[in-house]
Design a protein around this motif. Structure first.
Motif, PDB file in Angstrom:
ATOM      1  N   PHE A  17      11.381 -25.996  30.102  1.00 51.41           N
ATOM      2  CA  PHE A  17      12.386 -27.073  30.157  1.00 51.41           C
ATOM      3  C   PHE A  17      12.017 -28.146  29.132  1.00 51.41           C
ATOM      4  O   PHE A  17      10.943 -28.740  29.200  1.00 51.41           O
ATOM      5  CB  PHE A  17      12.446 -27.676  31.561  1.00 51.41           C
ATOM      6  N   ASP A  18      12.892 -28.373  28.166  1.00 50.85           N
ATOM      7  CA  ASP A  18      12.598 -29.279  27.059  1.00 50.85           C
ATOM      8  C   ASP A  18      12.776 -30.734  27.489  1.00 50.85           C
ATOM      9  O   ASP A  18      13.826 -31.119  28.002  1.00 50.85           O
ATOM     10  CB  ASP A  18      13.509 -28.976  25.871  1.00 50.85           C
ATOM     11  N   LEU A  19      11.736 -31.531  27.301  1.00 55.23           N
ATOM     12  CA  LEU A  19      11.765 -32.949  27.675  1.00 55.23           C
ATOM     13  C   LEU A  19      12.122 -33.839  26.491  1.00 55.23           C
ATOM     14  O   LEU A  19      12.043 -35.055  26.594  1.00 55.23           O
ATOM     15  CB  LEU A  19      10.409 -33.366  28.258  1.00 55.23           C
ATOM     16  N   ARG A  20      12.498 -33.239  25.374  1.00 52.69           N
ATOM     17  CA  ARG A  20      12.887 -34.010  24.194  1.00 52.69           C
ATOM     18  C   ARG A  20      14.405 -34.074  24.115  1.00 52.69           C
ATOM     19  O   ARG A  20      15.100 -33.175  24.599  1.00 52.69           O
ATOM     20  CB  ARG A  20      12.365 -33.337  22.920  1.00 52.69           C
ATOM     21  N   PRO A  21      14.953 -35.109  23.456  1.00 46.57           N
ATOM     22  CA  PRO A  21      16.398 -35.125  23.211  1.00 46.57           C
ATOM     23  C   PRO A  21      16.779 -33.911  22.366  1.00 46.57           C
ATOM     24  O   PRO A  21      15.995 -33.422  21.553  1.00 46.57           O
ATOM     25  CB  PRO A  21      16.622 -36.424  22.437  1.00 46.57           C
ATOM     26  N   ARG A  22      17.992 -33.411  22.538  1.00 49.44           N
ATOM     27  CA  ARG A  22      18.429 -32.208  21.815  1.00 49.44           C
ATOM     28  C   ARG A  22      18.331 -32.368  20.311  1.00 49.44           C
ATOM     29  O   ARG A  22      17.924 -31.454  19.606  1.00 49.44           O
ATOM     30  CB  ARG A  22      19.866 -31.862  22.203  1.00 49.44           C
ATOM     31  N   ALA A  23      18.719 -33.542  19.792  1.00 52.09           N
ATOM     32  CA  ALA A  23      18.690 -33.764  18.347  1.00 52.09           C
ATOM     33  C   ALA A  23      17.265 -33.647  17.812  1.00 52.09           C
ATOM     34  O   ALA A  23      17.035 -33.073  16.743  1.00 52.09           O
ATOM     35  CB  ALA A  23      19.286 -35.122  18.004  1.00 52.09           C
ATOM     36  N   VAL A  24      16.301 -34.181  18.547  1.00 53.78           N
ATOM     37  CA  VAL A  24      14.900 -34.110  18.129  1.00 53.78           C
ATOM     38  C   VAL A  24      14.414 -32.669  18.169  1.00 53.78           C
ATOM     39  O   VAL A  24      13.776 -32.176  17.227  1.00 53.78           O
ATOM     40  CB  VAL A  24      14.012 -35.009  19.025  1.00 53.78           C
ATOM     41  N   ALA A  25      14.716 -31.958  19.250  1.00 48.60           N
ATOM     42  CA  ALA A  25      14.300 -30.565  19.385  1.00 48.60           C
ATOM     43  C   ALA A  25      14.914 -29.712  18.276  1.00 48.60           C
ATOM     44  O   ALA A  25      14.231 -28.859  17.690  1.00 48.60           O
ATOM     45  CB  ALA A  25      14.699 -30.028  20.756  1.00 48.60           C
ATOM     46  N   ASP A  26      16.196 -29.929  17.973  1.00 49.65           N
ATOM     47  CA  ASP A  26      16.860 -29.172  16.906  1.00 49.65           C
ATOM     48  C   ASP A  26      16.237 -29.455  15.547  1.00 49.65           C
ATOM     49  O   ASP A  26      16.021 -28.536  14.749  1.00 49.65           O
ATOM     50  CB  ASP A  26      18.352 -29.490  16.871  1.00 49.65           C
ATOM     51  N   ALA A  27      15.933 -30.720  15.263  1.00 50.15           N
ATOM     52  CA  ALA A  27      15.327 -31.091  13.976  1.00 50.15           C
ATOM     53  C   ALA A  27      13.949 -30.438  13.822  1.00 50.15           C
ATOM     54  O   ALA A  27      13.605 -29.935  12.747  1.00 50.15           O
ATOM     55  CB  ALA A  27      15.207 -32.602  13.855  1.00 50.15           C
ATOM     56  N   ILE A  28      13.165 -30.406  14.880  1.00 44.35           N
ATOM     57  CA  ILE A  28      11.845 -29.781  14.830  1.00 44.35           C
ATOM     58  C   ILE A  28      11.974 -28.282  14.623  1.00 44.35           C
ATOM     59  O   ILE A  28      11.232 -27.679  13.840  1.00 44.35           O
ATOM     60  CB  ILE A  28      11.040 -30.100  16.114  1.00 44.35           C
ATOM     61  N   GLU A  29      12.938 -27.672  15.293  1.00 45.19           N
ATOM     62  CA  GLU A  29      13.167 -26.234  15.138  1.00 45.19           C
ATOM     63  C   GLU A  29      13.571 -25.892  13.701  1.00 45.19           C
ATOM     64  O   GLU A  29      13.086 -24.912  13.124  1.00 45.19           O
ATOM     65  CB  GLU A  29      14.249 -25.775  16.133  1.00 45.19           C
ATOM     66  N   ILE A  30      14.415 -26.706  13.104  1.00 46.64           N
ATOM     67  CA  ILE A  30      14.835 -26.484  11.707  1.00 46.64           C
ATOM     68  C   ILE A  30      13.627 -26.596  10.781  1.00 46.64           C
ATOM     69  O   ILE A  30      13.449 -25.776   9.873  1.00 46.64           O
ATOM     70  CB  ILE A  30      15.956 -27.466  11.305  1.00 46.64           C
ATOM     71  N   ARG A  31      12.781 -27.611  10.994  1.00 45.59           N
ATOM     72  CA  ARG A  31      11.579 -27.776  10.167  1.00 45.59           C
ATOM     73  C   ARG A  31      10.657 -26.563  10.278  1.00 45.59           C
ATOM     74  O   ARG A  31      10.092 -26.109   9.295  1.00 45.59           O
ATOM     75  CB  ARG A  31      10.820 -29.043  10.576  1.00 45.59           C
ATOM     76  N   LYS A  32      10.500 -26.030  11.497  1.00 41.60           N
ATOM     77  CA  LYS A  32       9.657 -24.857  11.687  1.00 41.60           C
ATOM     78  C   LYS A  32      10.217 -23.660  10.936  1.00 41.60           C
ATOM     79  O   LYS A  32       9.474 -22.902  10.308  1.00 41.60           O
ATOM     80  CB  LYS A  32       9.536 -24.515  13.177  1.00 41.60           C
ATOM     81  N   ARG A  33      11.539 -23.482  11.010  1.00 34.67           N
ATOM     82  CA  ARG A  33      12.160 -22.357  10.316  1.00 34.67           C
ATOM     83  C   ARG A  33      11.985 -22.480   8.804  1.00 34.67           C
ATOM     84  O   ARG A  33      11.659 -21.507   8.133  1.00 34.67           O
ATOM     85  CB  ARG A  33      13.644 -22.279  10.659  1.00 34.67           C
ATOM     86  N   VAL A  34      12.230 -23.677   8.266  1.00 31.08           N
ATOM     87  CA  VAL A  34      12.086 -23.897   6.834  1.00 31.08           C
ATOM     88  C   VAL A  34      10.645 -23.656   6.407  1.00 31.08           C
ATOM     89  O   VAL A  34      10.382 -23.008   5.393  1.00 31.08           O
ATOM     90  CB  VAL A  34      12.556 -25.325   6.443  1.00 31.08           C
ATOM     91  N   LYS A  35       9.710 -24.149   7.191  1.00 31.60           N
ATOM     92  CA  LYS A  35       8.291 -23.969   6.884  1.00 31.60           C
ATOM     93  C   LYS A  35       7.930 -22.485   6.905  1.00 31.60           C
ATOM     94  O   LYS A  35       7.188 -22.004   6.052  1.00 31.60           O
ATOM     95  CB  LYS A  35       7.444 -24.744   7.897  1.00 31.60           C
ATOM     96  N   GLY A  36       8.477 -21.741   7.859  1.00 28.94           N
ATOM     97  CA  GLY A  36       8.225 -20.294   7.945  1.00 28.94           C
ATOM     98  C   GLY A  36       8.787 -19.555   6.748  1.00 28.94           C
ATOM     99  O   GLY A  36       8.172 -18.639   6.211  1.00 28.94           O
ATOM    100  N   VAL A  37       9.984 -19.950   6.293  1.00 29.56           N
ATOM    101  CA  VAL A  37      10.598 -19.328   5.114  1.00 29.56           C
ATOM    102  C   VAL A  37       9.766 -19.623   3.871  1.00 29.56           C
ATOM    103  O   VAL A  37       9.534 -18.740   3.040  1.00 29.56           O
ATOM    104  CB  VAL A  37      12.060 -19.820   4.925  1.00 29.56           C
ATOM    105  N   LEU A  38       9.288 -20.856   3.759  1.00 28.67           N
ATOM    106  CA  LEU A  38       8.477 -21.221   2.594  1.00 28.67           C
ATOM    107  C   LEU A  38       7.162 -20.453   2.583  1.00 28.67           C
ATOM    108  O   LEU A  38       6.683 -20.044   1.524  1.00 28.67           O
ATOM    109  CB  LEU A  38       8.211 -22.731   2.580  1.00 28.67           C
ATOM    110  N   LYS A  39       6.550 -20.227   3.740  1.00 24.27           N
ATOM    111  CA  LYS A  39       5.293 -19.481   3.803  1.00 24.27           C
ATOM    112  C   LYS A  39       5.497 -18.031   3.380  1.00 24.27           C
ATOM    113  O   LYS A  39       4.684 -17.449   2.690  1.00 24.27           O
ATOM    114  CB  LYS A  39       4.708 -19.536   5.214  1.00 24.27           C
ATOM    115  N   ARG A  40       6.620 -17.432   3.808  1.00 24.98           N
ATOM    116  CA  ARG A  40       6.894 -16.043   3.472  1.00 24.98           C
ATOM    117  C   ARG A  40       7.171 -15.868   1.973  1.00 24.98           C
ATOM    118  O   ARG A  40       6.882 -14.843   1.411  1.00 24.98           O
ATOM    119  CB  ARG A  40       8.087 -15.519   4.269  1.00 24.98           C
ATOM    120  N   SER A  41       7.752 -16.892   1.329  1.00 28.22           N
ATOM    121  CA  SER A  41       8.093 -16.768  -0.083  1.00 28.22           C
ATOM    122  C   SER A  41       6.866 -16.919  -0.989  1.00 28.22           C
ATOM    123  O   SER A  41       6.922 -16.598  -2.160  1.00 28.22           O
ATOM    124  CB  SER A  41       9.150 -17.804  -0.458  1.00 28.22           C
ATOM    125  N   ASP A  42       5.740 -17.426  -0.445  1.00 25.06           N
ATOM    126  CA  ASP A  42       4.534 -17.596  -1.265  1.00 25.06           C
ATOM    127  C   ASP A  42       3.862 -16.326  -1.552  1.00 25.06           C
ATOM    128  O   ASP A  42       3.724 -15.342  -1.556  1.00 25.06           O
ATOM    129  CB  ASP A  42       3.515 -18.519  -0.568  1.00 25.06           C
TER     130      ASP A  42
END
Length: 192
Positions: free
Chosen positions: A167-192
């Protein structure tokens, strides 16, 4: 609580003179902070020198002098010892003003029998805030709110209201922003 020192001399903060030592009646952490500050000044010590003598951080000594209510007792005692102050507790002769509060009352906690302040489905109604089940207030940072208002950690909050670990205790906007950052970071790691 009575704070006494063995050195005598000029009185400070609500002192009661006695021969050979001074006594200070402490009725709040602010009173204690004032006594610590004045005693430190009598010694001619800086906050850093006091913290070194007590084995604490300079931030702790500053917080104690400001009257921060959540100061750790063992560290308070270390500072008092460094400043050659001792604590004596004496039972008062007057009757208590009011009956003691239940543990759940004094810290802003709801009774479990009353249930949550807001329905569980309304916790994430607003994408920018999250609702507190204890008081119903909508906040941007629930962890900070629980700590400062209810003296509660998130693990206690989850256990108290039987919330699952996912159960997420963060506001949805914050949780979504963190999830997007994780995805972008994962894509950048794979492209290296």
């Amino acid at each position: 609580m009575v704070i006494a020192n063995k050195l005598g001399g000029v009185s400070m903060a609500a002192s009661r003179g006695e021969t050979g030592s001074r006594r200070f009646v402490v009725s709040s952490i602010t009173d204690l902070g004032t006594i610590v500050h004045q005693r430190r000044k009598e010694f001619g010590w800086s906050i850093v020198e006091t913290s070194d003598a007590a084995g604490t951080s300079r931030y702790f000594v500053a917080d104690l002098e400001k009257g921060k209510p959540s100061c750790q007792f063992d560290k308070v005692m270390a500072v008092l010892l460094a400043l050659q102050l001792k604590v004596e507790l004496r039972a008062g002769t007057h009757k208590p003003m009011a009956s003691p509060k239940k543990a759940s009352e004094g810290r802003g906690r709801r009774s479990l029998a009353d249930g949550p302040a807001i329905p569980l489905g309304h916790v994430h109604n607003d994408p920018e805030t999250v609702g507190c089940l204890e008081c119903g207030k909508r906040v941007r940072n629930l962890q900070k709110h629980l700590s400062s208002t209810h003296s509660m950690r998130t693990i206690e909050y989850r256990r108290r209201w039987r919330l699952p670990d996912d159960f997420d205790l963060r506001p949805r906007a914050v949780a979504d922003a963190i999830e997007i950052r994780k995805r972008v970071k994962g894509v950048l790691k794979r492209s290296d």
